[in-house]
Design a protein around this motif. Structure first.
Motif, mmCIF file in Angstrom:
data_model
loop_
_atom_site.group_PDB
_atom_site.id
_atom_site.type_symbol
_atom_site.label_atom_id
_atom_site.label_comp_id
_atom_site.label_asym_id
_atom_site.label_seq_id
_atom_site.Cartn_x
_atom_site.Cartn_y
_atom_site.Cartn_z
ATOM 1 N N ARG A 80 0.849 -1.189 0.000
ATOM 2 C CA ARG A 80 0.000 0.000 0.000
ATOM 3 C C ARG A 80 0.890 1.247 0.000
ATOM 4 N NH1 ARG A 80 -5.374 -1.541 0.594
ATOM 5 N NH2 ARG A 80 -5.588 0.389 -0.624
ATOM 6 N N ALA A 81 0.384 2.309 -0.587
ATOM 7 C CA ALA A 81 1.167 3.526 -0.755
ATOM 8 C C ALA A 81 0.410 4.740 -0.238
ATOM 9 C CB ALA A 81 1.534 3.712 -2.228
ATOM 10 N N PHE A 82 1.166 5.700 0.297
ATOM 11 C CA PHE A 82 0.603 6.925 0.845
ATOM 12 C C PHE A 82 1.509 8.095 0.463
ATOM 13 C CE2 PHE A 82 -0.507 3.399 3.550
ATOM 14 C CZ PHE A 82 -1.856 3.585 3.823
ATOM 15 N N SER A 83 0.938 9.286 0.405
ATOM 16 C CA SER A 83 1.718 10.514 0.277
ATOM 17 C C SER A 83 1.249 11.476 1.350
ATOM 18 C CB SER A 83 1.550 11.132 -1.113
ATOM 19 O OG SER A 83 0.192 11.489 -1.339
ATOM 20 N N LEU A 84 2.006 12.547 1.558
ATOM 21 C CA LEU A 84 1.655 13.424 2.680
ATOM 22 C C LEU A 84 2.309 14.792 2.592
ATOM 23 C CD1 LEU A 84 4.152 13.549 5.250
ATOM 24 C CD2 LEU A 84 4.048 11.229 4.334
ATOM 25 N N HIS A 85 1.699 15.719 3.306
ATOM 26 C CA HIS A 85 2.275 17.036 3.584
ATOM 27 C C HIS A 85 2.702 17.054 5.044
ATOM 28 C CE1 HIS A 85 2.858 21.284 4.060
ATOM 29 N NE2 HIS A 85 1.762 21.464 4.786
ATOM 30 N N PRO A 86 3.996 17.255 5.336
ATOM 31 C CA PRO A 86 4.436 17.226 6.732
ATOM 32 C C PRO A 86 4.139 18.492 7.513
ATOM 33 C CG PRO A 86 6.295 17.614 5.295
ATOM 34 C CD PRO A 86 5.103 17.379 4.392
ATOM 35 N N GLY A 87 3.923 19.602 6.795
ATOM 36 C CA GLY A 87 3.814 20.902 7.438
ATOM 37 C C GLY A 87 5.012 21.748 7.056
ATOM 38 N N GLY A 88 5.041 22.964 7.547
ATOM 39 C CA GLY A 88 6.185 23.841 7.311
ATOM 40 C C GLY A 88 7.164 23.721 8.465
ATOM 41 N N ILE A 89 8.343 23.200 8.171
ATOM 42 C CA ILE A 89 9.347 22.987 9.217
ATOM 43 C C ILE A 89 10.622 23.728 8.808
ATOM 44 C CG2 ILE A 89 10.676 21.327 10.553
ATOM 45 C CD1 ILE A 89 7.633 20.134 8.684
ATOM 46 N N ALA A 90 10.867 24.864 9.397
ATOM 47 C CA ALA A 90 12.057 25.640 9.077
ATOM 48 C C ALA A 90 13.269 25.060 9.789
ATOM 49 C CB ALA A 90 11.862 27.096 9.479
ATOM 50 N N GLY A 91 14.430 25.241 9.183
ATOM 51 C CA GLY A 91 15.674 24.830 9.825
ATOM 52 C C GLY A 91 16.146 23.435 9.468
ATOM 53 N N THR A 92 15.479 22.774 8.524
ATOM 54 C CA THR A 92 15.914 21.425 8.138
ATOM 55 C C THR A 92 16.955 21.452 7.034
ATOM 56 O OG1 THR A 92 14.200 21.167 6.445
ATOM 57 C CG2 THR A 92 13.633 20.512 8.708
ATOM 58 N N GLY A 93 17.148 22.601 6.394
ATOM 59 C CA GLY A 93 18.057 22.706 5.265
ATOM 60 C C GLY A 93 17.337 22.669 3.928
ATOM 61 N N LEU A 94 16.083 22.200 3.921
ATOM 62 C CA LEU A 94 15.338 22.140 2.667
ATOM 63 C C LEU A 94 15.150 23.533 2.072
ATOM 64 C CD1 LEU A 94 13.702 20.280 0.722
ATOM 65 C CD2 LEU A 94 11.692 20.800 2.112
#
Length: 333
Positions: A209-223
């Motif tokens: 089974r497969a899923f996708s997602l939005h984690p939220g806005g997380i500043a400071g991860t380098g992304l």
């Protein structure tokens, strides 16, 4: 049978953490692979899965950096792999398959965002190649191990950024249209969602089974390294001093809260028998109204749900066939 794109509800909230999600769950005997496992949400996912007893492997581009970043987490297997190098992906998958072991959890968490135009050796635009095609190839190569698990989950970390753009199937690499870093990012995140839709269709009969997602806005991860600090301040992600704003109700989370949704998708019994859906705030997200007008980073704090074009089964099938053609493989058969 496809799962309705609507909240369950799960019993969790936007402020739930990975510890909340995994409370009472024992993952002993489960094997997980987490891409992007050396930083940000990926590292927290590795930590949480290990804490729950899973055997965890982190394929990474920079072994030295990853070894230092994961030094505080006992028992993580670190392997070399570059998402932009198809030979590297094949080599990692071959090493894993050679052990003849099942793979219960694959979390496709690695990603880049809003970077200047760059192309890999094949001429593929780097965000589409890294965020989508690299994970498509990895999943395809690991397919025998996922099937062997007799019940596996593949989790693709997408984003509310999918609102920036659908997948332009006729020109995914910006060969015939002006390059825009946010449109390229949005396209790749939409591709993550469509991939989960198509993979779940193909995988159900084999217990995948497969899923996708939005984690939220997380500043400071380098992304966000390619986004000017002032833009993050102007859009309410950072305060006037440049520090991350913490407000889960607005989607502004810390790492433990941000990783909670992907860990939930990967492990929680509440999702047994479900799949092919986009999730946010540790629940299945609602289907949103089609977006009218431009989307900005500030909108992510008030908008919820998934755009219809990102869960369209016809488009998902188109993208699947395009990905197979671009990579020269037949996937998950």
């Amino acid at each position: 049978m496809s799962t309705p794109q609507q909240p369950i509800p799960s019993g969790f909230t936007a402020a739930s953490t990975t510890s909340d999600v995994l409370r009472g769950l024992d993952l002993t005997g489960k094997t997980a692979i987490v891409t992007g496992g050396a930083s940000g949400l990926g590292r927290e996912t590795v930590r949480a899965l290990r804490a729950a007893g899973a055997r965890v492997m982190a394929p990474v581009r920079d072994l030295a950096r990853a070894t230092a970043a994961l030094a505080g987490i006992d028992g993580v297997a670190i392997e070399p792999m570059d998402m932009l190098d198809p030979a590297s992906i094949d080599a990692f998958a071959a090493r894993f398959l050679a052990a003849d072991q099942p793979l219960h959890i694959l979390v496709n968490s690695a990603g880049i965002m809003a970077c200047p135009l760059a192309r890999d050796a094949r001429g593929f635009e780097s965000q589409f190649a890294t965020n989508h095609l690299g994970h498509f190839q990895l999943t395809a190569r690991l397919w025998p191990a996922l099937v062997r698990a007799g019940g596996a989950r593949v989790v693709s970390v997408s984003s509310m950024g999918h609102y920036f753009s659908p997948v332009v199937v006729d020109d995914p690499h910006f060969d015939r249209r002006p390059y825009d870093p946010w449109a390229a990012y949005g396209q790749s995140k939409t591709a993550n969602i469509l991939f989960a839709v198509a993979l779940d269709d193909r995988g159900q009969a084999s217990g995948v089974r497969a899923f996708s997602l939005h984690p939220g806005g997380i500043a400071g991860t380098g992304l966000e390294r390619h986004v000017p600090v002032q833009a993050l301040i102007d859009n309410g992600v950072l305060d006037a001093d440049g520090k991350p704003i913490h407000d889960p109700a607005r989607g502004l989370k810390n790492v433990a809260e941000g990783a909670a949704t992907q860990v939930w998708c990967a492990t929680h019994p509440r999702l047994d028998g479900l799949g092919g859906v986009y999730c946010e705030d540790v629940d299945i997200a609602p289907l949103a109204q089609p977006l009218g007008g431009a989307f900005t980073m500030a909108d992510a704090a008030i908008l919820r749900g998934v755009q219809p074009y990102a869960v369209d089964r016809g488009t998902a099938a188109q993208l699947w066939h395009l990905s197979e053609r671009l990579l020269g493989l037949e996937a998950c058969r």
